[in-house]
Enzyme design. Sequence first.
Site, PDB file in Angstrom:
ATOM      1  N   TYR A 145       0.795  -1.079  -0.454  1.00 10.03           N
ATOM      2  CA  TYR A 145       0.115  -0.143  -0.272  1.00 10.03           C
ATOM      3  C   TYR A 145       0.955   1.215   0.053  1.00 10.03           C
ATOM      4  O   TYR A 145       0.635   2.478   0.943  1.00 10.03           O
ATOM      5  CB  TYR A 145      -0.720  -0.217   0.953  1.00 10.03           C
ATOM      6  CG  TYR A 145      -1.952  -1.471   1.585  1.00 10.03           C
ATOM      7  CD1 TYR A 145      -2.446  -1.619   0.571  1.00 10.03           C
ATOM      8  CD2 TYR A 145      -1.427  -1.914   2.473  1.00 10.03           C
ATOM      9  CE1 TYR A 145      -3.553  -2.690   0.471  1.00 10.03           C
ATOM     10  CE2 TYR A 145      -2.130  -3.369   2.662  1.00 10.03           C
ATOM     11  CZ  TYR A 145      -3.445  -3.531   1.746  1.00 10.03           C
ATOM     12  OH  TYR A 145      -3.377  -4.572   1.506  1.00 10.03           O
ATOM     13  N   LYS A 189      19.711  -8.628  21.569  1.00  9.54           N
ATOM     14  CA  LYS A 189      17.906  -7.757  22.305  1.00  9.54           C
ATOM     15  C   LYS A 189      17.100  -9.253  22.538  1.00  9.54           C
ATOM     16  O   LYS A 189      16.201  -8.947  21.797  1.00  9.54           O
ATOM     17  CB  LYS A 189      17.723  -6.384  21.050  1.00  9.54           C
ATOM     18  CG  LYS A 189      16.260  -5.573  21.675  1.00  9.54           C
ATOM     19  CD  LYS A 189      16.173  -5.502  22.950  1.00  9.54           C
ATOM     20  CE  LYS A 189      15.147  -5.307  23.173  1.00  9.54           C
ATOM     21  NZ  LYS A 189      15.285  -4.444  24.715  1.00  9.54           N
ATOM     22  N   ASP A 221      19.763  -2.698  25.215  1.00  8.56           N
ATOM     23  CA  ASP A 221      20.016  -1.463  25.719  1.00  8.56           C
ATOM     24  C   ASP A 221      20.347  -0.660  28.083  1.00  8.56           C
ATOM     25  O   ASP A 221      21.676   0.375  26.952  1.00  8.56           O
ATOM     26  CB  ASP A 221      18.592  -0.919  26.275  1.00  8.56           C
ATOM     27  CG  ASP A 221      18.200  -2.292  27.145  1.00  8.56           C
ATOM     28  OD1 ASP A 221      18.426  -3.628  27.109  1.00  8.56           O
ATOM     29  OD2 ASP A 221      16.922  -2.861  27.262  1.00  8.56           O
ATOM     30  N   ASP A 245      26.985  -1.015  14.899  1.00  7.58           N
ATOM     31  CA  ASP A 245      26.934   0.141  14.759  1.00  7.58           C
ATOM     32  C   ASP A 245      26.980   1.221  14.941  1.00  7.58           C
ATOM     33  O   ASP A 245      27.388   2.431  16.027  1.00  7.58           O
ATOM     34  CB  ASP A 245      25.389   0.041  12.887  1.00  7.58           C
ATOM     35  CG  ASP A 245      25.976   1.875  12.908  1.00  7.58           C
ATOM     36  OD1 ASP A 245      26.766   2.330  12.293  1.00  7.58           O
ATOM     37  OD2 ASP A 245      24.494   2.243  12.392  1.00  7.58           O
ATOM     38  N   ASP A 249      29.479   4.503  17.818  1.00  7.75           N
ATOM     39  CA  ASP A 249      29.051   5.635  17.866  1.00  7.75           C
ATOM     40  C   ASP A 249      29.690   6.195  19.247  1.00  7.75           C
ATOM     41  O   ASP A 249      30.099   7.191  19.559  1.00  7.75           O
ATOM     42  CB  ASP A 249      28.052   6.418  17.127  1.00  7.75           C
ATOM     43  CG  ASP A 249      28.500   6.463  15.899  1.00  7.75           C
ATOM     44  OD1 ASP A 249      29.082   6.073  15.421  1.00  7.75           O
ATOM     45  OD2 ASP A 249      27.692   7.616  15.609  1.00  7.75           O
TER      46      ASP A 249
HETATM   47  C1  IPM Z   1      28.926   3.188   9.672  1.00 12.56           C
HETATM   48  C2  IPM Z   1      28.218   4.055   8.865  1.00 12.56           C
HETATM   49  C3  IPM Z   1      26.839   3.114   7.744  1.00 12.56           C
HETATM   50  C4  IPM Z   1      26.472   2.054   8.801  1.00 12.56           C
HETATM   51  C5  IPM Z   1      26.003   3.273   7.650  1.00 12.56           C
HETATM   52  C6  IPM Z   1      26.467   4.806   6.568  1.00 12.56           C
HETATM   53  C7  IPM Z   1      25.697   2.247   6.084  1.00 12.56           C
HETATM   54  O1  IPM Z   1      26.977   4.500   9.616  1.00 12.56           O
HETATM   55  O2  IPM Z   1      29.367   2.245   8.943  1.00 12.56           O
HETATM   56  O3  IPM Z   1      29.256   3.118  11.195  1.00 12.56           O
HETATM   57  O4  IPM Z   1      25.596   1.906   8.959  1.00 12.56           O
HETATM   58  O5  IPM Z   1      27.099   0.264   8.467  1.00 12.56           O
HETATM   59 MN    MN Z   2      27.181   3.917  12.044  1.00 12.77          MN
END
Ligand code: IPM
Ligand code: MN
Length: 354
Positions: A145, A189, A221, A245, A249
């Site tokens: 849809y 998870k 989490d 991922d 970060d």
């Molecule tokens: C990373 C980036 C990529 C990922 C994205 C840009 C697709 O965030 O290399 O960490 O999620 O792998």
């Molecule tokens: Mn990333």
Amino acid sequence: MTTHKIAIIKGDGIGVDVVNEGMKVLDALAPKYGIIWDYTEFDWSSDYYFEHGKMMPDDSLETLEPFNAVFLGAVGHPAIQDNITLDGLLLPIRRRFDQYICLRPSVLYPGVESPLTGKKPYDIDLVVIRENTEGEYLNIGGFAYHQSPDEVAVQTAVYTRKGCERAIRYAFDLAQKRGKKNHVTSITKSNALGYMTLWDRTFAEIAEEYSEIETTSLLIDAACMDLVRKPEMFDVIVAPNLFGDIVTDIGAIITGSMGLACSANINPDTSVPSMFEPTHGSAPDIAGQGIANPMAQILTGSMMLRHLGEEAAAADVDAAVLQLIEQGEILTPDLGGSSTTEAVGDAIAEIVSR
Ligand code: IPM
Ligand code: MN
Ligand code: NAD
């Protein structure tokens, strides 16, 4: 003399600036270590997309096949939907060459301030093994849809026994090799995602083969919380693709900056190219200002050197970056300095060429 055939993809935004500095450093150490860099540069990027309607040519994966490695900056442009840029370049490369290990260290270096209070150098010294080919990243799904009020989107996560096993085994082997805390933490998870227990079962089975390695299993989490609350506990972390991922970060920022976060997409089978790109993206917020920290790209170059068997040259690069950080004079704004991307690259290239 050893020749290494490298595909260069600078990509978008700060990717271009930091790859230039990365290459500068690789070039500077080449004579000392008898390395000949056989570079081929590809202009695959969002600019390429604006011109050709795709991120790279149709035969680009075949084109990359004979290379020893791909050295990539970042892709992503504010004017193009991110799934088009990333599923048009980065992700097909990871998949095609089965780069199933994403290796991402996070180390709090002397001279770098963590946003977490009271952390001393090397209090944080962890490495994430991110399973790099499965989970949500296989991008299986669809719309029903489409573009109606009743729209349905399905985004499937895929786990295979083989995929879990090879990432988890790599993590245990790495913990053994590091010989630091002899500890592997698994992140899932599977309280909510019940089929993810395949990962947990595989982890438990493989753990039995490594009796000297201590293990912890965390839910994503709680893992995010512990990375902030007590990052000292971590040694090797192994996680499915999306969770890997996310936590990398966090790993980057608790150790000072995205601008220090190096990364490698590895297939241990060296008959196909692995790809070396930092954890960060194209950073549109600082692109074109000449202030991106090139250290993540440069340290990613060091991971590439190691993969190519150039251990001594890699150690040289690591030492040069550390030296510059400790000196504290030539640093980009993310690390509290006021130097440019180029100045940092020049300084590291000068140190490694001595
Ligand atoms: C990373 C980036 C990529 C990922 C994205 C840009 C697709 O965030 O290399 O960490 O999620 O792998
Ligand atoms: Mn990333
Ligand atoms: P990002 O990593 O580009 O930026 C996040 C934050 O970190 C920004 O504030 C940025 O200024 C800062 N930062 C990143 N690298 C830095 C460096 N070297 N020096 C100093 N500061 C740095 O993440 P984002 O903003 O979410 O993504 C921007 C674009 O990049 C998006 O299009 C995204 O899809 C793409 N992306 C690409 C890759 C890749 O190609 N490997 C990885 C991540 C994101």
